[in-house]
Design a protein around this motif. Sequence first.
Motif, short mmCIF file in Angstrom:
data_model
loop_
_atom_site.label_atom_id
_atom_site.label_comp_id
_atom_site.label_asym_id
_atom_site.label_seq_id
_atom_site.Cartn_x
_atom_site.Cartn_y
_atom_site.Cartn_z
N ARG A 9 21.05 4.86 15.21
CA ARG A 9 22.08 5.71 15.05
C ARG A 9 23.29 5.55 14.80
NH1 ARG A 9 17.12 7.69 16.04
NH2 ARG A 9 17.17 8.98 17.63
N TYR A 10 24.29 5.91 14.48
CA TYR A 10 25.18 5.42 14.14
C TYR A 10 26.85 6.64 15.36
CZ TYR A 10 23.15 3.42 10.41
OH TYR A 10 23.17 2.89 9.09
N GLY A 11 28.03 5.70 14.80
CA GLY A 11 29.10 5.96 15.76
C GLY A 11 29.69 7.23 14.63
N TYR A 12 30.36 7.51 15.38
CA TYR A 12 31.57 8.39 14.75
C TYR A 12 32.62 7.73 13.89
CZ TYR A 12 35.85 10.99 13.72
OH TYR A 12 36.80 12.32 13.43
N ASP A 13 32.92 6.36 14.27
CA ASP A 13 33.92 5.97 13.52
C ASP A 13 32.74 4.96 12.15
OD1 ASP A 13 35.98 5.60 14.91
OD2 ASP A 13 35.66 4.09 16.79
N GLU A 14 31.83 5.25 12.51
CA GLU A 14 30.74 4.75 11.12
C GLU A 14 30.45 6.00 9.97
OE1 GLU A 14 28.10 1.77 12.42
OE2 GLU A 14 28.08 3.04 13.88
N VAL A 41 31.05 16.39 16.77
CA VAL A 41 31.00 16.83 18.66
C VAL A 41 30.00 18.32 19.10
CG1 VAL A 41 32.42 18.47 20.38
CG2 VAL A 41 33.39 16.81 18.73
N LEU A 42 29.21 18.85 18.17
CA LEU A 42 28.31 19.21 18.40
C LEU A 42 27.32 18.98 18.43
CD1 LEU A 42 28.48 22.79 16.22
CD2 LEU A 42 28.20 22.56 18.38
N TYR A 43 27.06 17.86 17.66
CA TYR A 43 25.21 17.05 18.08
C TYR A 43 25.80 15.81 18.86
CZ TYR A 43 22.79 19.21 13.79
OH TYR A 43 21.99 20.58 13.19
N ASP A 44 26.99 15.65 18.56
CA ASP A 44 26.65 14.30 19.57
C ASP A 44 26.10 14.54 21.25
OD1 ASP A 44 26.98 11.05 19.83
OD2 ASP A 44 28.99 11.83 20.99
N ARG A 45 27.58 15.92 21.36
CA ARG A 45 27.82 16.27 22.95
C ARG A 45 27.41 17.32 23.45
NH1 ARG A 45 33.97 14.98 23.80
NH2 ARG A 45 33.28 15.61 25.87
N ILE A 46 26.71 18.02 22.08
CA ILE A 46 26.99 19.71 22.54
C ILE A 46 25.03 20.26 21.86
CG2 ILE A 46 27.17 22.16 22.23
CD1 ILE A 46 29.21 20.74 23.87
N ALA A 78 22.43 11.83 9.80
CA ALA A 78 21.84 10.23 9.09
C ALA A 78 22.36 9.68 10.10
CB ALA A 78 22.45 10.13 8.35
N ALA A 79 23.78 9.94 11.53
CA ALA A 79 23.77 9.11 12.25
C ALA A 79 23.38 9.60 13.77
CB ALA A 79 25.85 9.69 12.29
N HIS A 80 22.87 10.75 13.61
CA HIS A 80 21.50 10.42 14.84
C HIS A 80 20.29 11.02 14.88
CE1 HIS A 80 25.75 12.22 16.27
NE2 HIS A 80 25.13 12.01 17.51
N GLY A 81 20.50 10.22 13.24
CA GLY A 81 18.62 9.42 13.01
C GLY A 81 17.49 10.85 12.88
N LEU A 210 38.03 20.39 20.92
CA LEU A 210 36.41 20.92 20.51
C LEU A 210 35.71 21.43 21.84
CD1 LEU A 210 35.93 19.35 17.21
CD2 LEU A 210 36.84 22.11 17.79
N HIS A 211 34.89 19.99 22.89
CA HIS A 211 33.96 19.91 23.90
C HIS A 211 34.47 21.29 24.88
CE1 HIS A 211 32.23 18.18 26.85
NE2 HIS A 211 31.70 18.19 26.55
N GLU A 212 36.03 21.28 25.18
CA GLU A 212 36.14 21.87 26.25
C GLU A 212 36.11 23.72 25.72
OE1 GLU A 212 40.38 21.43 27.18
OE2 GLU A 212 39.41 19.51 28.16
N ALA A 213 36.68 23.96 24.60
CA ALA A 213 36.04 25.16 23.99
C ALA A 213 34.69 25.21 24.18
CB ALA A 213 36.66 25.71 22.34
N PHE A 214 33.28 24.32 23.62
CA PHE A 214 32.20 24.64 23.03
C PHE A 214 31.67 24.86 24.41
CE2 PHE A 214 32.16 22.33 19.75
CZ PHE A 214 32.69 22.53 18.62
N THR A 215 32.03 23.87 25.62
CA THR A 215 31.71 24.77 26.81
C THR A 215 31.93 25.38 28.03
OG1 THR A 215 32.75 22.49 27.73
CG2 THR A 215 30.57 22.05 26.70
N ALA A 216 33.28 26.65 27.04
CA ALA A 216 33.47 27.35 28.23
C ALA A 216 32.83 28.06 28.67
CB ALA A 216 34.70 27.92 27.05
N PRO A 217 32.16 28.90 29.76
CA PRO A 217 31.40 30.14 30.37
C PRO A 217 31.67 31.42 29.53
CG PRO A 217 33.17 29.55 32.29
CD PRO A 217 33.62 28.47 30.75
N HIS A 218 30.76 32.14 29.12
CA HIS A 218 30.80 33.25 28.60
C HIS A 218 29.98 34.30 29.33
CE1 HIS A 218 28.36 32.21 25.85
NE2 HIS A 218 29.06 31.01 25.65
#
Length: 258
Positions: A9-14, A41-46, A78-81, A210-218
């Motif tokens: 797995r890789y980080g964003y900076d990579e 942001v989608l693959y890392d946090r959502i 690739a970063a997320h395996g 982006l994270h706040e927008a992706f997780t906003a209730p609807h």
Amino acid sequence: MATMTGTRRYGYDELRALMSRMTGDEKHGPAATSTLDVLWVLYDRILRVSPETVDDPARDRFLLSKGHGPMAYYAVLAAHGFLPEEWLTGFGAYDSPLGHHPDRTLVPGAEIGSGSLGHGLGLGVGSALGLRAQGLTGSRVWVLVGDAEMDEGSNHEAVQYAGAVGLEQLHVVAVDNGSATYPWRGGLASRFEAEGWSAVTVDGRDHQALHEAFTAPHPGRPHAVVARVESKDAAQAARATRIATGSGTAASTGTGTH
């Protein structure tokens, strides 16, 4: 769907290093990088999906409708395996699984084959309806489109229908780099809002926004996030300058804000 597990797995900076491995002829430079931060942001946090759960019926579905210029998509996978980093160096080659348009039978983690614009949102509507019919109400569908792709009439039909039937499991991320031939009056978010969607516009390079927008209730409504990034013309000019001065590669990315 093709599967692949056990890679590092890789980080964003990579991501820049991963992107630089893809040196094949990329005809859609701005499209290759405009989606990078949204995808990260989608693959890392959502998204509730991993290399081990790509065939789990209860997984989240991510549909890349903006399938031309998929370099950022491949780098994030690739970063997320989902796929081995060694595949990146063969990008665009005749015998490579990583083509200029993703193929769901060859790319681990890809839900659809894409590249011909205007299909992903309709497929996302169908996927959300299928999940609803099966009682899989915890699974979410995310579709990534481009602002120019929203010129396609099929997308407007999908937006209208999803709003009318309240497809709460459906989410759309529209990456707006100012390339639409017929921009929507009042901004792209207003197109979704007019059909009963929840919609918000944010900086497409700001990870927290982006994270706040992706997780906003609807509740009871589908949700759209318009992610604005640098214009296509500005991105092309910056890319040409980097190549001419030797300060970067054709795959150099924009700068995200963590």
